[in-house]
Design a protein around this motif. Structure first.
Motif, PDB file in Angstrom:
ATOM      1  N   ILE A  43       0.842  -1.189   0.000  1.00  0.00           N
ATOM      2  CA  ILE A  43       0.000   0.000   0.000  1.00  0.00           C
ATOM      3  C   ILE A  43       0.881   1.244   0.000  1.00  0.00           C
ATOM      4  CG2 ILE A  43      -1.744   1.303   1.278  1.00  0.00           C
ATOM      5  CD1 ILE A  43      -2.734  -1.414   2.379  1.00  0.00           C
ATOM      6  N   LYS A  44       0.625   2.127  -0.947  1.00  0.00           N
ATOM      7  CA  LYS A  44       1.412   3.352  -1.091  1.00  0.00           C
ATOM      8  C   LYS A  44       1.379   4.162   0.212  1.00  0.00           C
ATOM      9  CE  LYS A  44       1.822   7.525  -3.811  1.00  0.00           C
ATOM     10  NZ  LYS A  44       1.241   8.371  -4.837  1.00  0.00           N
ATOM     11  N   GLY A  45       2.541   4.634   0.617  1.00  0.00           N
ATOM     12  CA  GLY A  45       2.643   5.468   1.803  1.00  0.00           C
ATOM     13  C   GLY A  45       3.195   4.747   3.020  1.00  0.00           C
ATOM     14  N   VAL A  46       3.173   3.409   2.993  1.00  0.00           N
ATOM     15  CA  VAL A  46       3.718   2.629   4.110  1.00  0.00           C
ATOM     16  C   VAL A  46       5.234   2.568   3.966  1.00  0.00           C
ATOM     17  CG1 VAL A  46       3.828   0.344   5.194  1.00  0.00           C
ATOM     18  CG2 VAL A  46       1.637   1.220   4.334  1.00  0.00           C
ATOM     19  N   THR A  47       5.938   2.982   5.003  1.00  0.00           N
ATOM     20  CA  THR A  47       7.401   2.885   5.001  1.00  0.00           C
ATOM     21  C   THR A  47       7.871   2.231   6.294  1.00  0.00           C
ATOM     22  OG1 THR A  47       7.736   5.074   5.985  1.00  0.00           O
ATOM     23  CG2 THR A  47       7.624   4.975   3.579  1.00  0.00           C
ATOM     24  N   HIS A  48       9.057   1.726   6.264  1.00  0.00           N
ATOM     25  CA  HIS A  48       9.703   1.136   7.444  1.00  0.00           C
ATOM     26  C   HIS A  48       8.811   0.117   8.148  1.00  0.00           C
ATOM     27  CE1 HIS A  48      11.751   5.028   6.829  1.00  0.00           C
ATOM     28  NE2 HIS A  48      12.816   4.261   7.000  1.00  0.00           N
ATOM     29  N   PHE A  49       8.194  -0.750   7.376  1.00  0.00           N
ATOM     30  CA  PHE A  49       7.336  -1.787   7.937  1.00  0.00           C
ATOM     31  C   PHE A  49       8.194  -2.846   8.612  1.00  0.00           C
ATOM     32  CE2 PHE A  49       5.090  -5.788   7.873  1.00  0.00           C
ATOM     33  CZ  PHE A  49       3.798  -5.440   8.248  1.00  0.00           C
ATOM     34  N   GLU A  50       7.826  -3.201   9.828  1.00  0.00           N
ATOM     35  CA  GLU A  50       8.509  -4.268  10.543  1.00  0.00           C
ATOM     36  C   GLU A  50       7.481  -5.147  11.244  1.00  0.00           C
ATOM     37  OE1 GLU A  50      12.612  -3.015  12.420  1.00  0.00           O
ATOM     38  OE2 GLU A  50      11.009  -1.654  13.075  1.00  0.00           O
ATOM     39  N   GLN A  51       7.794  -6.424  11.301  1.00  0.00           N
ATOM     40  CA  GLN A  51       7.051  -7.347  12.148  1.00  0.00           C
ATOM     41  C   GLN A  51       8.015  -7.750  13.251  1.00  0.00           C
ATOM     42  OE1 GLN A  51       5.911 -10.264   9.176  1.00  0.00           O
ATOM     43  NE2 GLN A  51       3.818  -9.516   9.257  1.00  0.00           N
ATOM     44  N   LEU A  52       7.554  -7.627  14.470  1.00  0.00           N
ATOM     45  CA  LEU A  52       8.416  -7.821  15.624  1.00  0.00           C
ATOM     46  C   LEU A  52       7.840  -8.885  16.546  1.00  0.00           C
ATOM     47  CD1 LEU A  52       8.544  -3.999  16.171  1.00  0.00           C
ATOM     48  CD2 LEU A  52      10.438  -5.343  15.259  1.00  0.00           C
ATOM     49  N   ARG A  53       8.718  -9.648  17.149  1.00  0.00           N
ATOM     50  CA  ARG A  53       8.287 -10.636  18.133  1.00  0.00           C
ATOM     51  C   ARG A  53       8.392  -9.981  19.506  1.00  0.00           C
ATOM     52  NH1 ARG A  53       7.195 -15.544  17.521  1.00  0.00           N
ATOM     53  NH2 ARG A  53       8.331 -15.709  15.577  1.00  0.00           N
ATOM     54  N   GLN A  54       7.324 -10.053  20.264  1.00  0.00           N
ATOM     55  CA  GLN A  54       7.259  -9.480  21.601  1.00  0.00           C
ATOM     56  C   GLN A  54       7.877 -10.477  22.571  1.00  0.00           C
ATOM     57  OE1 GLN A  54       6.881  -8.165  25.011  1.00  0.00           O
ATOM     58  NE2 GLN A  54       5.461  -9.861  24.902  1.00  0.00           N
ATOM     59  N   VAL A  55       8.821 -10.033  23.399  1.00  0.00           N
ATOM     60  CA  VAL A  55       9.540 -10.961  24.274  1.00  0.00           C
ATOM     61  C   VAL A  55       9.418 -10.630  25.764  1.00  0.00           C
ATOM     62  CG1 VAL A  55      11.183 -11.648  22.485  1.00  0.00           C
ATOM     63  CG2 VAL A  55      11.715  -9.697  23.971  1.00  0.00           C
ATOM     64  N   SER A  56       8.766  -9.559  26.116  1.00  0.00           N
ATOM     65  CA  SER A  56       8.663  -9.184  27.521  1.00  0.00           C
ATOM     66  C   SER A  56       7.669 -10.083  28.260  1.00  0.00           C
ATOM     67  CB  SER A  56       8.206  -7.731  27.654  1.00  0.00           C
ATOM     68  OG  SER A  56       7.922  -7.436  29.010  1.00  0.00           O
ATOM     69  N   PRO A  57       8.043 -10.554  29.439  1.00  0.00           N
ATOM     70  CA  PRO A  57       7.097 -11.340  30.236  1.00  0.00           C
ATOM     71  C   PRO A  57       5.985 -10.476  30.833  1.00  0.00           C
ATOM     72  CG  PRO A  57       9.143 -11.034  31.445  1.00  0.00           C
ATOM     73  CD  PRO A  57       9.357 -10.465  30.069  1.00  0.00           C
TER      74      PRO A  57
END
Length: 110
Positions: A43-57
């Protein structure tokens, strides 16, 4: 004559998407994440897309999505884009059990 430097301050939209209805590390979960990346980054306009794994308990969410937009217009274009609307309707709502959405702008902006 000196040139004016225009600095675009991005809006960062972070989604804590977790508690998908799929078992951790399952094919369904992997497919959901792969499809989200493919669809949303197109989609136009989306930049710096990241998928992150959450690790905090301290947090039950398993994943985070992070993306940036140059300005409110770009964000609105993404949010209203038919592919985003369809993804939310057809995949996000049926497959995500719980989520938190946080929209950030730089301090001093607006």
């Amino acid at each position: 004559m000196a040139r004016k430097l225009h600095v675009h301050r991005p809006i960062a939209r972070c989604l804590g998407a977790s508690l998908t209805k799929h078992p951790p590390h399952s094919l369904e979960e992997k497919r959901f994440l792969a499809d989200a990346k493919r669809i949303l980054t197109a989609i136009k306009g989306v930049t710096h897309f990241e998928q992150l794994r959450q690790v905090s308990p301290k947090n039950d969410y398993r994943f985070g999505f992070s993306m940036e937009f140059a300005d409110q217009r770009a964000y609105s274009g993404y949010n209203d884009h038919p592919d985003h609307v369809a993804f939310v309707r057809d995949r996000w709502i049926p497959e995500v059990e719980a989520f938190m959405e946080i929209d950030y702008v730089p301090l001093g902006w607006g």
